[in-house]
Design a protein around this motif. Sequence first.
Motif, mmCIF file in Angstrom:
data_model
loop_
_atom_site.group_PDB
_atom_site.id
_atom_site.type_symbol
_atom_site.label_atom_id
_atom_site.label_comp_id
_atom_site.label_asym_id
_atom_site.label_seq_id
_atom_site.Cartn_x
_atom_site.Cartn_y
_atom_site.Cartn_z
ATOM 1 N N UNK A 1 23.741 44.838 12.607
ATOM 2 C CA UNK A 1 23.539 43.389 12.561
ATOM 3 C C UNK A 1 22.052 43.121 12.433
ATOM 4 N N UNK A 2 21.735 41.947 11.915
ATOM 5 C CA UNK A 2 20.342 41.570 11.737
ATOM 6 C C UNK A 2 20.033 40.386 12.630
ATOM 7 N N UNK A 3 18.966 40.515 13.378
ATOM 8 C CA UNK A 3 18.566 39.458 14.292
ATOM 9 C C UNK A 3 17.846 38.378 13.532
ATOM 10 N N UNK A 4 18.286 37.153 13.693
ATOM 11 C CA UNK A 4 17.651 36.003 13.035
ATOM 12 C C UNK A 4 16.949 35.189 14.103
ATOM 13 N N UNK A 5 15.647 35.237 14.120
ATOM 14 C CA UNK A 5 14.871 34.546 15.147
ATOM 15 C C UNK A 5 14.711 33.064 14.864
ATOM 16 N N UNK B 1 33.373 51.483 17.188
ATOM 17 C CA UNK B 1 32.109 51.907 16.577
ATOM 18 C C UNK B 1 31.428 52.994 17.405
ATOM 19 N N UNK B 2 30.799 53.904 16.709
ATOM 20 C CA UNK B 2 30.063 54.996 17.331
ATOM 21 C C UNK B 2 28.712 54.492 17.834
ATOM 22 N N UNK B 3 28.048 53.691 17.004
ATOM 23 C CA UNK B 3 26.755 53.109 17.350
ATOM 24 C C UNK B 3 26.701 51.658 16.904
ATOM 25 N N UNK B 4 25.872 50.900 17.605
ATOM 26 C CA UNK B 4 25.566 49.520 17.233
ATOM 27 C C UNK B 4 24.068 49.463 16.976
ATOM 28 N N UNK B 5 23.675 48.917 15.829
ATOM 29 C CA UNK B 5 22.262 48.824 15.478
ATOM 30 C C UNK B 5 21.933 47.361 15.203
ATOM 31 N N UNK B 6 20.936 46.840 15.902
ATOM 32 C CA UNK B 6 20.461 45.478 15.669
ATOM 33 C C UNK B 6 19.063 45.580 15.079
ATOM 34 N N UNK B 7 18.891 45.031 13.891
ATOM 35 C CA UNK B 7 17.625 45.120 13.166
ATOM 36 C C UNK B 7 16.842 43.825 13.323
ATOM 37 N N UNK B 8 15.595 43.941 13.715
ATOM 38 C CA UNK B 8 14.673 42.807 13.806
ATOM 39 C C UNK B 8 13.598 43.043 12.745
ATOM 40 N N UNK C 1 12.502 49.991 12.090
ATOM 41 C CA UNK C 1 13.573 49.490 11.231
ATOM 42 C C UNK C 1 13.717 50.340 9.969
ATOM 43 N N UNK C 2 12.634 50.947 9.541
ATOM 44 C CA UNK C 2 12.679 51.788 8.343
ATOM 45 C C UNK C 2 13.543 53.032 8.536
ATOM 46 N N UNK C 3 13.899 53.362 9.766
ATOM 47 C CA UNK C 3 14.717 54.543 10.058
ATOM 48 C C UNK C 3 16.219 54.251 10.123
ATOM 49 N N UNK C 4 16.612 52.993 9.947
ATOM 50 C CA UNK C 4 18.037 52.644 10.026
ATOM 51 C C UNK C 4 18.839 53.373 8.950
#
Length: 79
Positions: free
Chosen positions: A70-74, A5-12, A50-53
């Motif tokens: 991936x999405x972070x689940x708290x 992968x070029x980038x990893x993005x974790x969304x909260x 997060x709106x910029x993903x």
Amino acid sequence: MSRAPWLFVTVDEAHGLALVRGEEAGRVALLVSPDTPRWSRRGRGWVIAASRVADVLAYAQTRHEFVVISHRDRRGDAA
């Protein structure tokens, strides 16, 4: 043939933030969110809204690069 992968993005989504990690994460964060990216020592990546993903994904597509999101689940009950 496999590609890393070029980038990893974790969304909260609860906080409206996303953590972008990878070799060119800083440059991409500045491109999609020039006024707001900040470095997270704890997350070891760049924090953007997060709106910029979607913008990160669009830019990656123009370069034919692979991004993992991936999405972070708290709640702690994610499988």
